[in-house]
Write an enzyme that holds these catalytic residues in place. Structure first.
Site, PDB file in Angstrom:
ATOM      1  N   TYR A  40     -14.200   5.904 -13.101  1.00 14.66           N
ATOM      2  CA  TYR A  40     -14.517   4.718 -12.050  1.00 14.66           C
ATOM      3  C   TYR A  40     -15.306   3.677 -13.115  1.00 14.66           C
ATOM      4  O   TYR A  40     -14.841   2.826 -12.733  1.00 14.66           O
ATOM      5  CB  TYR A  40     -14.955   5.330 -10.860  1.00 14.66           C
ATOM      6  CG  TYR A  40     -15.190   4.357  -9.586  1.00 14.66           C
ATOM      7  CD1 TYR A  40     -13.996   3.871  -9.258  1.00 14.66           C
ATOM      8  CD2 TYR A  40     -16.423   3.367  -9.510  1.00 14.66           C
ATOM      9  CE1 TYR A  40     -13.964   2.869  -8.152  1.00 14.66           C
ATOM     10  CE2 TYR A  40     -16.309   2.537  -8.598  1.00 14.66           C
ATOM     11  CZ  TYR A  40     -15.262   2.231  -7.971  1.00 14.66           C
ATOM     12  OH  TYR A  40     -15.309   1.335  -6.775  1.00 14.66           O
TER      13      TYR A  40
ATOM     14  N   ASP B  12       0.897  -1.227   0.023  1.00 10.81           N
ATOM     15  CA  ASP B  12      -0.056  -0.038   0.141  1.00 10.81           C
ATOM     16  C   ASP B  12       1.047   1.387  -0.043  1.00 10.81           C
ATOM     17  O   ASP B  12       2.069   1.131   0.526  1.00 10.81           O
ATOM     18  CB  ASP B  12      -1.007   0.057   1.288  1.00 10.81           C
ATOM     19  CG  ASP B  12      -2.132   0.873   1.024  1.00 10.81           C
ATOM     20  OD1 ASP B  12      -1.963   1.964   0.486  1.00 10.81           O
ATOM     21  OD2 ASP B  12      -3.313   0.109   1.554  1.00 10.81           O
TER      22      ASP B  12
ATOM     23  N   LYS C 156     -13.499  -0.169 -13.834  1.00  9.10           N
ATOM     24  CA  LYS C 156     -13.890  -1.218 -13.125  1.00  9.10           C
ATOM     25  C   LYS C 156     -14.540  -2.390 -14.032  1.00  9.10           C
ATOM     26  O   LYS C 156     -14.251  -3.293 -13.706  1.00  9.10           O
ATOM     27  CB  LYS C 156     -14.822  -0.905 -11.828  1.00  9.10           C
ATOM     28  CG  LYS C 156     -14.289  -0.174 -10.995  1.00  9.10           C
ATOM     29  CD  LYS C 156     -13.192  -0.875  -9.970  1.00  9.10           C
ATOM     30  CE  LYS C 156     -12.857  -0.436  -8.863  1.00  9.10           C
ATOM     31  NZ  LYS C 156     -11.489  -1.104  -8.246  1.00  9.10           N
TER      32      LYS C 156
ATOM     33  N   THR D  28     -16.216   2.273   3.623  1.00 11.14           N
ATOM     34  CA  THR D  28     -14.853   2.341   3.625  1.00 11.14           C
ATOM     35  C   THR D  28     -14.218   3.904   3.609  1.00 11.14           C
ATOM     36  O   THR D  28     -15.250   4.691   3.322  1.00 11.14           O
ATOM     37  CB  THR D  28     -13.994   1.615   2.331  1.00 11.14           C
ATOM     38  OG1 THR D  28     -14.615   2.478   1.117  1.00 11.14           O
ATOM     39  CG2 THR D  28     -14.762   0.141   2.334  1.00 11.14           C
TER      40      THR D  28
END
Length: 264
Positions: free
Chosen positions: A169, A37, A173, A204
């Protein structure tokens, strides 16, 4: 015995959100975990260790080919092999956080394609598609040499649902979904499986605060029949299924823990 006893997992985006929840669940099931990360990983490592697994963190930019190769190499150096890979690193916008809140009040359509800067589009595809490809490739090279392995890509229900104002996005995806299918086909006879998880709206950091923004939350729930956000642990459970031999006859597929978004 845990479902992943003796296994080694590499998880990008493992310092927070879905990636972190998956790292912790895998550790609870017996896996050793290598977290990649850009965000600091000390807290995630501590949580993995508390769950019973050994953990290693390596600062990783998945848009860097060298970083992706180094992450897998670190897993092999530390634990001897790689059995599972979860490509969870991703962004919603070039700025990072989701634009669901922005889109809910975007009367001027500032986030629509006709008003979109090319570099903003490219940035999301670079992280979400090229980054996943480079992660998958580094994992697959090692797994093919071993003759076994499972790769799980984190896509999104937005791979199948067009959202006005979220072209980068959605397109990225959808790219992850197709990459999963192609790579699954290419590796079908090698012992390496490639599948995806396409979450719906999940609590999240990417959508932090959405429940306090009525218009944005209403927009999200308008396509979520269960009328709530998913929990990262629920997405991790889907990843676990795809990581284990319980899904041994599946490749090139995408599961949708998405609160009923595809019941229609």
């Amino acid at each position: 015995m845990g479902a992943l006893d003796g296994k080694v997992a590499v998880i990008t985006g493992g310092a927070s959100g879905i990636g972190r929840a998956t790292a912790v669940r895998f550790a609870a099931e017996g896996a050793d975990v290598v977290i990649g990360d850009l965000a600091p990983g000390d807290d995630a490592v501590a949580e993995v260790e508390k769950a019973g697994g050994r953990a290693v963190y390596l600062r990783t930019d998945t848009t860097s080919e060298d970083d992706c190769e180094a992450l897998v190499a670190a897993a092999v150096d530390r634990f001897g092999r790689v059995d599972v890979g979860v490509a969870s690193a991703g962004i919603a916008t070039a700025a990072g956080p989701s634009n669901v809140q922005t889109r809910a009040g975007d009367a001027a359509n500032a986030t629509h394609v006709v008003n979109l800067a090319t570099e903003t589009f490219e940035r999301v595809l670079d992280v979400n598609v090229v980054g996943v490809m480079q992660t998958d490739r580094a994992l697959a090279r090692r797994m093919v040499a071993q003759g076994s392995g499972s790769i799980v890509n984190i896509a999104s229900s937005a791979a199948r649902i067009p959202l006005a104002g979220a072209a980068p996005y959605c397109v990225s995806k959808a790219g992850v979904w197709m990459l999963t299918k192609v790579l699954g086909l290419e590796l079908a006879t090698t012992g390496v499986r490639v599948n995806a998880v396409g979450p719906g709206y999940t609590a999240t950091p990417m959508i932090d605060g959405i429940e306090q923004q009525p218009a944005a939350f209403a927009s999200a729930m308008s396509i979520t029949p269960m009328n709530r956000l998913g929990r990262p642990e629920e997405i991790a459970a889907a990843c676990l299924f795809l990581a284990t031999d319980e899904s041994s006859f599946m490749t090139g597929q995408m599961l949708h823990p998405a609160g009923g978004q595809f019941t229609g």
